[in-house]
Design an enzyme around this catalytic site. Sequence first.
Site, PDB file in Angstrom:
ATOM      1  N   SER A 102       0.730  -1.133  -0.050  1.00  0.00           N
ATOM      2  CA  SER A 102      -0.153  -0.039  -0.025  1.00  0.00           C
ATOM      3  C   SER A 102       0.856   1.143  -0.038  1.00  0.00           C
ATOM      4  CB  SER A 102      -1.111  -0.027   1.364  1.00  0.00           C
ATOM      5  OG  SER A 102      -1.900  -1.016   1.289  1.00  0.00           O
TER       6      SER A 102
ATOM      7  N   ASN B 199      -8.768  -7.854   5.008  1.00  0.00           N
ATOM      8  CA  ASN B 199      -7.541  -7.406   5.588  1.00  0.00           C
ATOM      9  C   ASN B 199      -7.165  -8.266   6.669  1.00  0.00           C
ATOM     10  OD1 ASN B 199      -5.274  -5.789   6.275  1.00  0.00           O
ATOM     11  ND2 ASN B 199      -6.431  -4.047   5.128  1.00  0.00           N
ATOM     12  N   THR B 200      -5.846  -8.003   7.237  1.00  0.00           N
ATOM     13  CA  THR B 200      -5.679  -8.712   8.587  1.00  0.00           C
ATOM     14  C   THR B 200      -6.712  -8.272   9.574  1.00  0.00           C
ATOM     15  OG1 THR B 200      -4.396  -6.886   9.220  1.00  0.00           O
ATOM     16  CG2 THR B 200      -3.091  -8.534   8.317  1.00  0.00           C
TER      17      THR B 200
ATOM     18  N   ALA C 171       2.700  -4.871  12.481  1.00  0.00           N
ATOM     19  CA  ALA C 171       2.470  -3.445  12.751  1.00  0.00           C
ATOM     20  C   ALA C 171       3.414  -2.660  12.069  1.00  0.00           C
ATOM     21  CB  ALA C 171       2.278  -2.983  14.082  1.00  0.00           C
TER      22      ALA C 171
ATOM     23  N   GLY D 172      -0.555 -13.689   1.023  1.00  0.00           N
ATOM     24  CA  GLY D 172       0.343 -12.902   1.865  1.00  0.00           C
ATOM     25  C   GLY D 172       1.372 -13.727   2.851  1.00  0.00           C
TER      26      GLY D 172
ATOM     27  N   CYS E 254      -6.506  -0.840   7.258  1.00  0.00           N
ATOM     28  CA  CYS E 254      -5.146  -1.191   7.857  1.00  0.00           C
ATOM     29  C   CYS E 254      -5.497  -0.978   9.369  1.00  0.00           C
ATOM     30  CB  CYS E 254      -4.074  -0.315   7.205  1.00  0.00           C
ATOM     31  SG  CYS E 254      -2.790  -0.596   8.164  1.00  0.00           S
TER      32      CYS E 254
END
Lengths: 309, 262
Positions: A47, A196-197, A71, A270, A132
């Site tokens: 990103s 996403n995560t 993170a 990923g 995110c």
Amino acid sequence: MDKLLKTSFLGKTYPSPLVLASGVLGLTADSMKRVLDAGAGAVTTKSFGLEPRKGHPCPAILPFDGGLINAVGLSNPGVDEMVKEIRKLREQAGSSSGIFASVFGRTHEEFGEVTRRAVEFEPNLIEVNVSCPNVSSEFGTPFGANEMDVEHITRIVKKAAGSIPVSIKLTIHCPSLIRMAKICEENGADAITAINTVGPGMLIDTGVMKPVLANTVGGVSGPAIFPLALKAVYEICGNTRLPVIGTGGVRTADEALQMIMAGARMVSIGSGVYYGDIELFTRINRDLRSWMKERDIKNLKEFRGVVHE
Amino acid sequence: MSDLMRTYPVLNVKSHSPVMKSFYFRQPVPDIQPGRFFNVWLPGVDEKPFSVSDVYQGIMEITVKAVGPFTRKMMDVRRGDLLGLRGPFGRGFSHHQHALLVGGGMGVVPLRYLARQLRQRGFHFEVLLGGRCGQDIPFQNDFSEWAPTTFVTDDGSLGYKGLVADYMQDKIRESRLSFVYSSGPEAMLVKVMDLAAQAGLDYEISFERYMKCGIGICGQCVVDGSGIRLCKEGPVLTRQEAEKVSEWGLPHRDATGRRNNS
């Protein structure tokens, strides 16, 4: 192009349904080229936003027993530098190579601005990272948790993207994922990337009695989230007409098959690279092919979304 | 799994100079190849990669020079403090006969552990070490004891005055050495690669780049021209691998991923 794995998605054809997910190996042309060479149908860039960002200090990415926690904090070299890398990748990998650009902004308008600059290199897709989970101290709650934000950003990015299709990358941390996906659909999104995560979560070192991530909390990915991602893909595919890039914890051909059976058009990987390295793309392609051959299945369409029937 | 973060007590600390110290830990995993590295976490501060300077009788040594905020904080670490270790990561050096070990500054660190292993196997090797001054070069006694060793310093305070590359060619010509190992500042490594190639010698060289994950996924340490991830396929590269890389000698990518000064 392999007939079995050939995947059409938003007007383009890719040699495999597998995609490199954003955030993994998506920083430089040479790195992404390696993943394409290994058999990914497309690669998603890390990103990027308007300005370079250093992200959080380390440890920023840690394995734990059930997956990975990260993170990284949206570190990226900024849109100008990324456009250079992506141009280089286009030259190296050929005009038909699959390149998805992942963009983020600090404000709604910034999403539009970054997209306008990103379309210069004609990516196959703009993927919009509204989800995110590890920059909340700076950005507040991820936009992906709020229907008004997602609606507004989808419209802005669609306008900025022109003829380039747009996929909104959603988080499961919202009151209703189905409702959110419908909002994307109603406001012109061409696809959904899910998910996403998850989290954020955290880990503590009991020796020093401190959180291990420098940022204390971070997004959880890998095998721990696969069932959550699969269910999200299943729900979105059952309730919207948008094509879905399914992502979250996929490490094997069997898991990729599950994503496709839940309705995913493409399957993004990923954290799987940590478990199976770059050759994972080669292996999953091979295993998908033999699974299909054994059953005399001629193309992915034959079983895509089969569990909805 | 050694990829997971775990904290270990520092068994001992040894000062090499006011700005350079070694930290000793119980060896966390068996068979640590020289040239591989650990990510060292100073809780509450940051995590950085360091190559192993020695593994001897079950004790692992990591050697750090104070050059930035993290390494300066490392100088305050005392015996008994807990540090996080993840690793060993990457690929290290393999063993070759009749080698020349060329080190510069803190680059001598992984070569020291390599030298111990080569000596244990009874291999013949020679050593050429450089630094700005004598104090810049750790482990002088070990190297000198284990192999014919030549020192070169910018200010002439130890051994010859000059640069290691100036002496490397003579060394190769005089001693019939057939392989080169090198680790140190990149400007030096670029010259070492040139000189080794001119002499028709194979080599293995340890490179440094900004790293975040150590496990081959963040993409931060991928070098241009090859797609090689230094944390996974490096930090030690063979001649065949190193020759594919197009960015040697250029400014390194920083934490954002941007190549500095580009």
